[in-house]
Enzyme design. Structure first.
Site, PDB file in Angstrom:
ATOM      1  CE  LYS A 110       9.106  -3.005  -1.055  1.00 31.63           C
ATOM      2  NZ  LYS A 110       8.152  -3.794  -0.289  1.00 31.63           N
ATOM      3  CE  LYS A 151      -0.735  -2.682  -2.892  1.00 30.82           C
ATOM      4  NZ  LYS A 151       0.297  -3.560  -2.506  1.00 30.82           N
ATOM      5  CE  LYS A 175       3.309   4.725  -1.480  1.00 29.64           C
ATOM      6  NZ  LYS A 175       3.019   3.693  -0.604  1.00 29.64           N
TER       7      LYS A 175
HETATM    8  P1  TYM Z   1       4.924  -1.831   2.381  1.00 27.69           P
HETATM    9  O1  TYM Z   1       5.509  -3.179   2.150  1.00 27.69           O
HETATM   10  O2  TYM Z   1       4.385  -1.078   1.218  1.00 27.69           O
HETATM   11  O3  TYM Z   1       5.967  -0.871   3.104  1.00 27.69           O
HETATM   12  C1  TYM Z   1       6.652  -1.241   4.292  1.00 27.69           C
HETATM   13  C2  TYM Z   1       6.840  -0.011   5.166  1.00 27.69           C
HETATM   14  O4  TYM Z   1       7.535   1.027   4.445  1.00 27.69           O
HETATM   15  C3  TYM Z   1       6.810   2.260   4.552  1.00 27.69           C
HETATM   16  N1  TYM Z   1       6.988   3.009   3.297  1.00 27.69           N
HETATM   17  C4  TYM Z   1       7.376   4.305   3.239  1.00 27.69           C
HETATM   18  N2  TYM Z   1       7.678   5.194   4.193  1.00 27.69           N
HETATM   19  C5  TYM Z   1       8.053   6.438   3.799  1.00 27.69           C
HETATM   20  N3  TYM Z   1       8.139   6.812   2.487  1.00 27.69           N
HETATM   21  C6  TYM Z   1       7.848   5.944   1.483  1.00 27.69           C
HETATM   22  N4  TYM Z   1       7.962   6.298   0.213  1.00 27.69           N
HETATM   23  C7  TYM Z   1       7.437   4.617   1.853  1.00 27.69           C
HETATM   24  N5  TYM Z   1       7.071   3.513   1.136  1.00 27.69           N
HETATM   25  C8  TYM Z   1       6.790   2.538   2.037  1.00 27.69           C
HETATM   26  C9  TYM Z   1       5.357   1.839   4.752  1.00 27.69           C
HETATM   27  O5  TYM Z   1       4.622   2.864   5.385  1.00 27.69           O
HETATM   28  C10 TYM Z   1       5.503   0.606   5.626  1.00 27.69           C
HETATM   29  O6  TYM Z   1       5.593   0.976   6.993  1.00 27.69           O
HETATM   30  N6  TYM Z   1       0.375  -2.831   4.187  1.00 27.69           N
HETATM   31  C11 TYM Z   1       1.785  -2.750   4.526  1.00 27.69           C
HETATM   32  C12 TYM Z   1       2.368  -4.041   5.061  1.00 27.69           C
HETATM   33  C13 TYM Z   1       1.664  -4.597   6.256  1.00 27.69           C
HETATM   34  C14 TYM Z   1       1.723  -4.092   7.564  1.00 27.69           C
HETATM   35  C15 TYM Z   1       0.928  -4.983   8.352  1.00 27.69           C
HETATM   36  C16 TYM Z   1       2.332  -2.976   8.150  1.00 27.69           C
HETATM   37  C17 TYM Z   1       0.896  -5.720   6.273  1.00 27.69           C
HETATM   38  N7  TYM Z   1       0.443  -5.967   7.523  1.00 27.69           N
HETATM   39  C18 TYM Z   1       0.741  -4.770   9.717  1.00 27.69           C
HETATM   40  C19 TYM Z   1       2.133  -2.765   9.533  1.00 27.69           C
HETATM   41  C20 TYM Z   1       1.360  -3.659  10.286  1.00 27.69           C
HETATM   42  C21 TYM Z   1       2.549  -2.410   3.277  1.00 27.69           C
HETATM   43  O7  TYM Z   1       2.119  -2.651   2.180  1.00 27.69           O
HETATM   44  O8  TYM Z   1       3.809  -1.916   3.521  1.00 27.69           O
END
Ligand code: TYM
Length: 378
Positions: free
Chosen positions: A244, A150, A241
């Site tokens: 965003k 990050k 990967k």
């Molecule tokens: P975030 O917002 O980065 O992503 C949301 C979800 O998308 C999945 N993801 C991917 N899966 C496959 N390939 C990719 N390139 C890819 N990029 C993102 C992530 O695995 C995620 O499932 N920390 C988390 C948000 C969060 C959360 C939680 C998730 C906060 N509290 C509690 C589960 C439970 C995050 O930053 O996701």
């Protein structure tokens, strides 16, 4: 083999490949009924979701919503407090929160079945975070490395380095504790995520087991549900990967992209100069990522990525890209139309949905907090 649903006393560290079969209550003659399932997941409002979010998480959220037993509680949160662990412009954040809510509805989440809410509307998430942080080990947290990416710091950077310590804020460092609180405050039994979240889920289980061991068996160590498309890669740098935060917008397809944008992005995806199509992620990451995307968007095309590549073996890479473009369009056309409809709709619609969601989510979280406070002597 179906896994038992984790209970508060469980110390298992389970990960499940996605299958809603494993979510149905087991028919058993035992006296204690299985605890109804609670499904929770979250996504940060840092822009419209991309194909990685869609295939790695959102599509599975919808499938779970549609196939989970009727007594399951299903909660999905726009985790805006996580988004502010890096600097955000308030006007932009407000817009991104709304866009994320509209995106969740556009992919097929239904507020009649799923509780959809903004994390910051449910104060119990932050309260439980504080409590968990009183017991979370700095040693464990410092081994979790998401803060380095990050802050765009190299893997080798260390907390002992004074310039790292100045850049790293407490909220970003303790990000996994808030994530654990999100899950544990709802006593979630199942958490559907992409592969990049596995480490955070393991930490949440540690927090639950630690709390249960030291106080009472109140918290539930959750089970991770990994979608089959665990990791979708960047179109322009396919060893990374899809994300965003990458500076090049051509590296990702947004679920609201127009047909033209989709076509331009896939046509400019990095591939290689080898003739023909094969699925070989180590040696042909770009071509394999395109096959991976196409296969997971439409699993009726073949039985596996390897089989799909074999079916496409004689295509030129240009023709392969055309096929991928058609598949992406087929899947995303309806999402884009629904999204446009929602963002044109009455401004109150999204507000009403999130108000109702936060009301229900607060009730669910407050029930856990009463038990937690009681267990702690508060
Ligand atoms: P975030 O917002 O980065 O992503 C949301 C979800 O998308 C999945 N993801 C991917 N899966 C496959 N390939 C990719 N390139 C890819 N990029 C993102 C992530 O695995 C995620 O499932 N920390 C988390 C948000 C969060 C959360 C939680 C998730 C906060 N509290 C509690 C589960 C439970 C995050 O930053 O996701």
């Amino acid at each position: 083999m179906l896994r038992p649903i984790p209970r508060a006393a469980s110390t298992a560290i389970p990960t499940t490949n996605f299958s809603t079969r494993s979510l149905h209550p087991r028919h058993s003659s035992s006296i204690a009924p299985a605890r109804p399932q609670v499904i929770f997941s979250g996504i940060q409002p840092t822009g419209v979701p991309h194909l990685g979010n869609y295939l790695g998480a959102l599509r599975q959220w919808v499938k779970l919503q549609n196939e989970a037993p009727s007594n399951a509680t299903i909660l999905y949160s726009v985790v805006d407090l996580h988004a502010i662990t890096v600097r955000q412009d308030p006007v932009q954040l407000r817009q991104w929160r709304r866009e994320m809510l509209a995106s969740l509805l556009a992919v097929g989440l239904d507020p009649k079945r799923s509780i959809i809410f903004y994390q910051s509307d449910v104060a119990a998430h932050s309260e439980l975070m504080w409590i968990l942080s009183c017991y979370a080990s700095m040693g464990y947290l410092s081994r979790m490395t998401q803060w380095k990416s990050k802050l765009a710091l190299p893997e080798s950077s260390s907390l002992l380095d004074p310039s790292t310590r100045t850049k790293l804020k407490l909220g970003l460092f303790s990000y996994p504790v808030l994530q654990a609180a999100d899950i544990l405050v709802h006593r979630a039994t199942h958490v559907p995520v992409g592969a990049d979240q596995s480490q955070h889920l393991e930490f949440a289980r540690e927090c639950a087991n630690g709390f249960n061991h030291n106080f009472q068996h109140v918290l539930v160590p959750p089970e991770t549900i990994l979608s089959p498309a665990r990791r979708v890669m960047s179109l322009t740098r396919p060893h990374l990967k899809m994300s965003k935060s990458h500076e090049d917008p051509k590296s990702r397809i947004l679920i609201t992209d127009s047909r033209d944008e989709i076509s331009q992005k896939i046509n400019s995806a990095l591939t290689d100069s080898i003739v023909g199509v094969t699925y070989d992620p180590a040696n042909r990451p770009g071509v394999s990522n395109l096959i991976h995307i196409m296969y997971h968007l439409d699993e009726t095309l073949a039985d596996s990525c390897e089989a799909l590549a074999h079916d496409c073996r004689d295509l030129s890479l240009r023709a392969l890209k055309e096929k991928v473009i058609d598949t992406v369009n087929e899947q995303l056309d309806s999402v884009r139309m629904k999204y446009e409809e929602l963002t044109r709709a009455d401004a109150h619609l999204l507000g009403d949905i999130s108000d109702e969601g936060s009301h229900k989510a607060s009730a669910n979280a407050n029930a856990t907090m009463s038990l937690v406070r009681e267990a702690l002597g508060l």
